[in-house]
Write an enzyme that holds these catalytic residues in place. Structure first.
Site, PDB file in Angstrom:
ATOM      1  N   ASP A   1     -47.102  95.166  75.535  1.00 48.53           N
ATOM      2  CA  ASP A   1     -48.024  95.171  74.400  1.00 48.53           C
ATOM      3  C   ASP A   1     -48.737  96.517  74.284  1.00 48.53           C
ATOM      4  O   ASP A   1     -48.736  97.141  73.231  1.00 48.53           O
ATOM      5  CB  ASP A   1     -49.072  94.062  74.573  1.00 48.53           C
ATOM      6  CG  ASP A   1     -48.446  92.711  74.734  1.00 48.53           C
ATOM      7  OD1 ASP A   1     -47.965  92.166  73.740  1.00 48.53           O
ATOM      8  OD2 ASP A   1     -48.426  92.202  75.868  1.00 48.53           O
TER       9      ASP A   1
ATOM     10  N   GLN B   1     -45.474 106.222  80.837  1.00 46.01           N
ATOM     11  CA  GLN B   1     -44.521 106.092  79.715  1.00 46.01           C
ATOM     12  C   GLN B   1     -43.551 107.270  79.566  1.00 46.01           C
ATOM     13  O   GLN B   1     -42.334 107.055  79.476  1.00 46.01           O
ATOM     14  CB  GLN B   1     -45.302 105.913  78.420  1.00 46.01           C
ATOM     15  CG  GLN B   1     -44.995 104.657  77.702  1.00 46.01           C
ATOM     16  CD  GLN B   1     -45.832 104.501  76.438  1.00 46.01           C
ATOM     17  OE1 GLN B   1     -46.447 105.432  75.925  1.00 46.01           O
ATOM     18  NE2 GLN B   1     -45.838 103.289  75.938  1.00 46.01           N
TER      19      GLN B   1
ATOM     20  N   GLU C   1     -39.909  94.317  74.806  1.00 45.50           N
ATOM     21  CA  GLU C   1     -39.690  95.004  73.529  1.00 45.50           C
ATOM     22  C   GLU C   1     -39.752  96.523  73.660  1.00 45.50           C
ATOM     23  O   GLU C   1     -38.890  97.238  73.132  1.00 45.50           O
ATOM     24  CB  GLU C   1     -40.724  94.530  72.501  1.00 45.50           C
ATOM     25  CG  GLU C   1     -40.541  95.199  71.144  1.00 45.50           C
ATOM     26  CD  GLU C   1     -41.397  94.583  70.053  1.00 45.50           C
ATOM     27  OE1 GLU C   1     -41.618  93.352  70.091  1.00 45.50           O
ATOM     28  OE2 GLU C   1     -41.840  95.327  69.161  1.00 45.50           O
TER      29      GLU C   1
END
Lengths: 391, 191
Positions: free
Chosen positions: A22, A264, A282
């Site tokens: 998320d 990331q 996702e």
């Protein structure tokens, strides 16, 4: 970096439900809207500790901070009191997270009322095309929210993809020294760096032990790189010791190494450095598509096997002509029985060159109609220029 | 106040202090991010149609209207005629019947809904049984996962003959139960 006071203001509300996916998506969206589209973005996050793991610049104790040009606010529950002056031009609620009641009332009190977007989860199911951009009238207040769905074709909102990504990826993938240096950070010796490299990121339900056995028995040496905490029990069974970052062992044709959880940008490098990526949820699923390397998706499990429907919809658009990949992904997600994982792996292995060869065409197909942040910006502008959000 | 997930086709809800009839409801989404309900609605004051998406937890005021048990009687183009126990007839416009049109059957029992003394829609029973008039035979070997096939349902009005998705083991001429809130197959009715 200071925020630009004259830029259109935008707030994103993110509730961390599923580990890092998320916040991973929200953070990418926030940065892109800020850096590429000139919005003054405030990201409200309920879990700064999770945020810090993908972005070490974040101070988990700070109620307010600015990170890479984005204002970050700790969203501390539903009891906050807000006025119309607190409301930005645009409000994005992520995955239908419920906004604080006082915030919603302040939205209705603001003149003009803000553009309100509900950013939904990514799926290839075709019903999304009928819901993308549709309004959702607030039952009691003079407010209209609009649904925005990511997706794989021009009838949806597209996928998140920042500018310059391909150039960075190509520079990395065309320079073996960069990949070797990156893997060297995790103690991968040159001999193992020359193996077929696989990253492994999945939920606990994945049949990891079966796959590790298949790689052990395979003719080609494989280096499996697994982030700490992922498939812990199966990885520990292979290592024979706790699966901590830095842990490694070899058996048969398989060398396995446990990596620390990486921020990331480094996760992208890992995807780019590997020949095959197992991804989950996702955010990593989308990043694997941009890595232009074959990938196997482990989808977030849902009640009544709803995730199998979503998986099949994706396979329908992505892997219609890739039978081994289809069978492997269905088996990996428990949607189809796999009698012999060794045979399933060998079939997939034989198909990997075909999968890799069409990765570029897939990217072009998906991005032909634009990237998500640009489409979202255009939609926000369109709604903002409308006379008034009608109800 | 009722959450969207409990609102049915035929219900009248208040939005921005205006009454809307829900004509069609499609539910989709995931248990991970929540289900979405796409409604086709009509403003009862202006007759303006509207399509909106809601989350299952969005709450609405449901207008409690007069209802009366009726049976579907016949189609008098362009109106559908229903009759109560006293043989009084009520005509309802096609556009107000929404998804109910998929399931209309001669003599079918339902409830007529009245607004300002006028019958404006019908509410169907939550679960109804319908016979399948056509469905392809199951493909041998294709039995994994949640594979479904189309099945055409019996209907009084050919123009509104409806197909729904059923499991592969369901055969032509079987009678199945359908949830009229979601338009989904529930089970085969075994005699």
């Amino acid at each position: 970096m200071l925020l630009n006071a004259s830029a259109p203001s935008l707030a994103i509300f993110c509730k961390v439900v599923d580990n890092y996916g998320d916040i991973g998506i929200c953070w990418r969206l926030a940065r892109q809207l800020c850096h590429e589209h000139g919005f003054a973005v405030t990201l409200w996050v309920d879990d700064l500790a999770s945020f810090r793991r993908i972005c070490p610049d974040v101070d988990p104790q700070a109620a307010r901070q600015v990170v890479q040009g984005v204002a970050v606010r700790h969203w501390q529950g539903q009891d906050g009191v807000y006025t119309a002056a607190d409301i930005p031009d645009t409000v994005i609620e992520f995955f239908g997270c419920e906004l604080p009641p006082s915030w919603v009332e302040a939205m209705a009190a603001r003149t003009p009322r803000p553009v309100w977007i509900n950013y939904e989860g990514l799926t290839a199911e075709d019903w999304v095309e009928g819901c993308h951009r549709l309004p959702s009238m607030h039952p009691q207040l003079k407010l209209t929210k609009h649904f925005f769905f990511p997706g794989f074709n021009e009838r949806t909102g597209g996928l998140l993809r920042e500018a310059g990504l391909d150039a960075r990826r190509q520079a990395f993938q065309q320079d073996p020294a960069q990949a070797a240096a990156f893997l060297g950070r995790f103690g991968v010796p040159p001999q193992e760096a020359a193996y077929r490299k696989v990253s492994l990121f999945c939920y606990p339900e994945a049949p990891v032990a079966e796959l590790l056995r298949a790689w052990e028995a395979d003719a080609t040496p494989t280096l499996c790189l697994v982030p700490e905490g992922v498939a812990r029990a199966q990885v520990e069974a292979f290592l024979g010791v706790p699966a901590l970052a830095g842990g490694h062992a070899s058996r048969g044709s398989l060398a396995l190494r446990v990596l620390p959880f990486v921020p990331q940008p480094d996760y992208d490098l890992l995807l780019w450095a590997c020949d095959l990526n197992f991804v989950r949820g996702e955010d990593s699923w989308v990043r694997a598509q941009w890595a232009e390397r074959p990938f196997v998706w482990h989808i977030y499990p849902q009640d009544e096997h709803l995730h199998h429907k979503k998986l099949r919809a994706f396979l329908q658009v992505y892997a219609q002509d890739l039978p081994a990949l289809q069978a492997f992904m269905l088996g990996w997600n428990g949607a189809q029985a796999v009698g012999d994982w060794g045979a399933a792996w060998r079939a997939l292995e034989a198909e990997l060159p075909r999968i890799a060869a069409r990765a570029d065409a897939w990217r072009e197909q998906v991005t032909a109609h634009g990237d998500l942040a640009t489409k979202l910006r255009d939609f926000v502008c369109e709604l903002g220029q409308a006379q008034e959000n009608r109800v | 106040m009722k959450p969207a997930k409990e609102i049915r086709v035929g219900n009248i809800i208040m939005v921005d202090e205006k009454p809307f009839i829900v004509l069609r409801s499609d539910v989709n989404g995931s248990s991970r991010t929540g289900f979405t309900y796409k409604w086709k609605m009509k403003n009862l004051l202006t007759n303006a149609p509207l399509e909106n998406v809601f989350r299952g937890d969005d709450k609405f005021d449901v207008v409690v209207l007069d209802k009366k048990p009726v049976t579907y009687s016949y189609f008098a183009d362009p109106l559908y005629v229903f009759m109560d126990a006293d043989y009084e007839q009520f005509e309802i416009e096609e556009e107000n019947l929404g998804d109910a049109l998929h399931y209309l059957k001669d003599g079918m029992e339902c409830e007529a809904v009245f607004y300002d003394g006028k019958a404006i829609s019908v509410e169907l029973p939550t679960i109804i049984a319908r016979q399948i008039v056509y469905s392809e035979p199951a493909v041998k070997g294709n039995t994994s996962g949640n594979v479904l096939k189309e099945a055409k349902l019996e209907n009084a009005i050919e123009a509104h003959q409806h197909t729904i998705m059923v499991p592969l083991f369901v055969s032509q001429d079987d009678t199945i139960e359908i949830d009229t809130r979601t338009n989904e197959y529930k089970k085969v009715v075994r005699n």
